[in-house]
Motif scaffolding. Structure first.
Motif, PDB file in Angstrom:
ATOM      1  N   SER A 176     -10.575 -48.360 -35.143  1.00  0.00           N
ATOM      2  CA  SER A 176     -10.471 -47.126 -35.932  1.00  0.00           C
ATOM      3  C   SER A 176     -10.164 -45.905 -35.086  1.00  0.00           C
ATOM      4  O   SER A 176      -9.633 -44.910 -35.592  1.00  0.00           O
ATOM      5  CB  SER A 176     -11.772 -46.885 -36.705  1.00  0.00           C
ATOM      6  OG  SER A 176     -12.874 -46.783 -35.817  1.00  0.00           O
TER       7      SER A 176
ATOM      8  N   ASN B  39      -0.662 -49.339 -44.413  1.00  0.00           N
ATOM      9  CA  ASN B  39      -2.003 -49.352 -45.014  1.00  0.00           C
ATOM     10  C   ASN B  39      -3.090 -49.436 -43.947  1.00  0.00           C
ATOM     11  O   ASN B  39      -4.103 -48.722 -44.001  1.00  0.00           O
ATOM     12  CB  ASN B  39      -2.139 -50.528 -45.984  1.00  0.00           C
ATOM     13  CG  ASN B  39      -1.329 -50.343 -47.253  1.00  0.00           C
ATOM     14  OD1 ASN B  39      -0.955 -49.224 -47.599  1.00  0.00           O
ATOM     15  ND2 ASN B  39      -1.053 -51.437 -47.945  1.00  0.00           N
TER      16      ASN B  39
ATOM     17  N   SER C 111      -3.499 -46.240 -41.921  1.00  0.00           N
ATOM     18  CA  SER C 111      -4.082 -45.126 -42.678  1.00  0.00           C
ATOM     19  C   SER C 111      -5.531 -45.392 -43.092  1.00  0.00           C
ATOM     20  O   SER C 111      -6.159 -44.536 -43.721  1.00  0.00           O
ATOM     21  CB  SER C 111      -3.244 -44.851 -43.935  1.00  0.00           C
ATOM     22  OG  SER C 111      -3.298 -45.945 -44.829  1.00  0.00           O
ATOM     23  N   ASP C 112      -6.054 -46.571 -42.749  1.00  0.00           N
ATOM     24  CA  ASP C 112      -7.411 -46.949 -43.173  1.00  0.00           C
ATOM     25  C   ASP C 112      -8.230 -47.421 -41.968  1.00  0.00           C
ATOM     26  O   ASP C 112      -8.350 -48.630 -41.719  1.00  0.00           O
ATOM     27  CB  ASP C 112      -7.328 -48.052 -44.227  1.00  0.00           C
ATOM     28  CG  ASP C 112      -8.671 -48.330 -44.900  1.00  0.00           C
ATOM     29  OD1 ASP C 112      -9.701 -47.881 -44.372  1.00  0.00           O
ATOM     30  OD2 ASP C 112      -8.668 -48.994 -45.954  1.00  0.00           O
TER      31      ASP C 112
ATOM     32  N   THR D 143     -11.378 -47.649 -41.494  1.00  0.00           N
ATOM     33  CA  THR D 143     -12.501 -48.509 -41.865  1.00  0.00           C
ATOM     34  C   THR D 143     -12.057 -49.960 -42.022  1.00  0.00           C
ATOM     35  O   THR D 143     -12.753 -50.894 -41.597  1.00  0.00           O
ATOM     36  CB  THR D 143     -13.142 -48.015 -43.168  1.00  0.00           C
ATOM     37  OG1 THR D 143     -13.580 -46.667 -42.991  1.00  0.00           O
ATOM     38  CG2 THR D 143     -14.327 -48.886 -43.561  1.00  0.00           C
ATOM     39  N   ALA D 144     -10.892 -50.167 -42.631  1.00  0.00           N
ATOM     40  CA  ALA D 144     -10.373 -51.527 -42.804  1.00  0.00           C
ATOM     41  C   ALA D 144     -10.078 -52.169 -41.454  1.00  0.00           C
ATOM     42  O   ALA D 144     -10.346 -53.363 -41.257  1.00  0.00           O
ATOM     43  CB  ALA D 144      -9.112 -51.501 -43.664  1.00  0.00           C
ATOM     44  N   ARG D 145      -9.548 -51.395 -40.528  1.00  0.00           N
ATOM     45  CA  ARG D 145      -9.256 -51.955 -39.200  1.00  0.00           C
ATOM     46  C   ARG D 145     -10.539 -52.438 -38.527  1.00  0.00           C
ATOM     47  O   ARG D 145     -10.580 -53.527 -37.951  1.00  0.00           O
ATOM     48  CB  ARG D 145      -8.553 -50.913 -38.315  1.00  0.00           C
ATOM     49  CG  ARG D 145      -7.209 -50.445 -38.876  1.00  0.00           C
ATOM     50  CD  ARG D 145      -6.332 -49.820 -37.808  1.00  0.00           C
ATOM     51  NE  ARG D 145      -6.885 -48.655 -37.144  1.00  0.00           N
ATOM     52  CZ  ARG D 145      -6.740 -47.407 -37.558  1.00  0.00           C
ATOM     53  NH1 ARG D 145      -6.081 -47.157 -38.698  1.00  0.00           N
ATOM     54  NH2 ARG D 145      -7.233 -46.392 -36.873  1.00  0.00           N
TER      55      ARG D 145
END
Length: 364
Positions: free
Chosen positions: A180, A321, A324-325, A327-329
């Motif tokens: 992140s 995606n 830009s995210d 948290t997902a990473r």
């Protein structure tokens, strides 16, 4: 002279060499007697492999285990294997590109030079020798060890009689930022059209990210001009990639450890991927295509993201995606690291190999 517990023959460059050297190191860390036989590629690698094998015939006969690491271009170790399987029937072959043992072993008999020698090697010696010598090694080896379930199924379907799967080892994670907080996207490996580099560059331009794309690796002579063209074209991007060329093992490990996302957009791949395993151990977010090596280890949406081969639009969307995210990473990287901590260590690979050695011992 005492007989070694394990004799390991391996190449000296590339991913197969890396794995072989790490296995040697792990066994020695455990206090085991290992004879390491590194075989550098030469102008005529078949002769180097054969002569090294003949000189080591006594040790081959006496060693507790004979273990040979093979990949598509490891012709020296392959011809060492020809000698080894002629002397005993319990040889263990660790085949990284199964069901292929090695490409064009017959061509390696003739010194590699441009012009008529290359033509003779590939058009005369390769067709004459490839099939019979490969079948000979396959039939006489004790066990063929492969690095994924896909490789095991393909090898069994191709007629291999004794196939066992082992887990791919990896070094422990290095210190590095969370995905992140990093701003680098990494592609690494041997540069060829099969690795989907053109798809990645098209997706990178479409995604329009302000992260930095880092491309590590070199190409063969065959693909050198192709890579030069991609470098010229990508230099015109609004956010051009950085082409790093060849990196040593430590440098490459540090690059992976610093990545926000590791992208593996392969069009075709071997049944197992050492770079994927490294990325998972390091807890990186992985974006890859649906080729066997990736589908074997990555659960889409859980331990990484998968897109269809050649889908540059999908690759661009998933990359945008992820970038830009944050948290997902972190979520994907943490899940990948949790799986890898259990499956992908050198100690685990060594333990798997001991199981294989016991199976091979029953084939004498």
């Amino acid at each position: 002279m005492t007989a070694p517990e394990v004799l390991i023959a391996r190449p000296t460059a590339g991913g197969v060499a890396h794995v072989g050297a790490k296995v040697v190191g792990e066994f020695r860390r455990q206090g085991r007697d290992v004879l390491d036989v590194p075989l550098a590629e030469s102008a005529a690698p078949a002769w180097r492999g054969l002569l090294t094998g003949l000189r080591a015939a006594g040790r081959i006969r006496r060693a507790g285990v004979i273990h040979i690491e093979l990949g598509r271009i490891t012709t020296g170790p392959f011809w060492f294997a020809v000698v080894a399987v002629s002397l005993r029937r319990d040889v263990v072959l660790v085949v990284h590109d199964a069901p292929t043992l090695v490409d064009a072993p017959g061509a390696a008999v003739v010194p590699a030079r441009r012009g008529w020698r290359d033509a003779v090697a590939h058009k005369v010696f390769a067709p004459l020798l490839d099939r019979p010598v490969t079948l000979y090694v396959r039939r006489r080896a004790g066990v063929v060890a492969v690095l994924s379930e896909v490789a095991a199924r393909q090898s069994s379907a191709a007629g291999f009689k004794r196939v066992e799967r082992i887990n791919h080892g990896a070094d422990p994670a290095l210190p590095g930022p969370l995905p992140s907080t990093s701003r680098t996207v990494v592609f690494g490996g041997f540069l060829s059209p099969a690795k989907g580099l053109e798809d990645l560059l098209a997706a990178w331009e479409e995604a329009g990210s302000d992260h930095q794309l880092m491309i590590a690796g070199t190409a063969s002579r065959q693909h050198a001009e192709w890579v030069a063209r991609l470098q010229r074209e990508s230099a015109k991007f609004a956010n051009p990639p950085r082409w790093l060329g060849y990196l040593g093992d430590q440098e490459f490990a540090e690059l992976i450890a610093s990545a926000s996302v590791v992208v593996l957009p392969y069009r075709a791949a071997n049944p197992a991927s050492g770079i994927l395993v490294r990325a998972m151990v390091q807890g990186r977010a992985v974006l890859a295509t649906r080729v066997p090596a990736m589908e074997s280890l990555v659960t889409d949406g859980v331990t990484g993201c998968l897109v269809d081969v050649g889908d540059t639009g999908g690759l661009a969307r998933e990359l945008a995606n992820l970038l830009s995210d944050p948290t997902a990473r972190d979520r994907l990287g943490a899940a990948a690291a949790e799986v890898a901590a259990v499956r992908h260590t050198w100690a685990r690979q060594a333990s798997d190999l001991d199981r294989i050695y016991a199976v091979a011992g029953g084939t004498k």
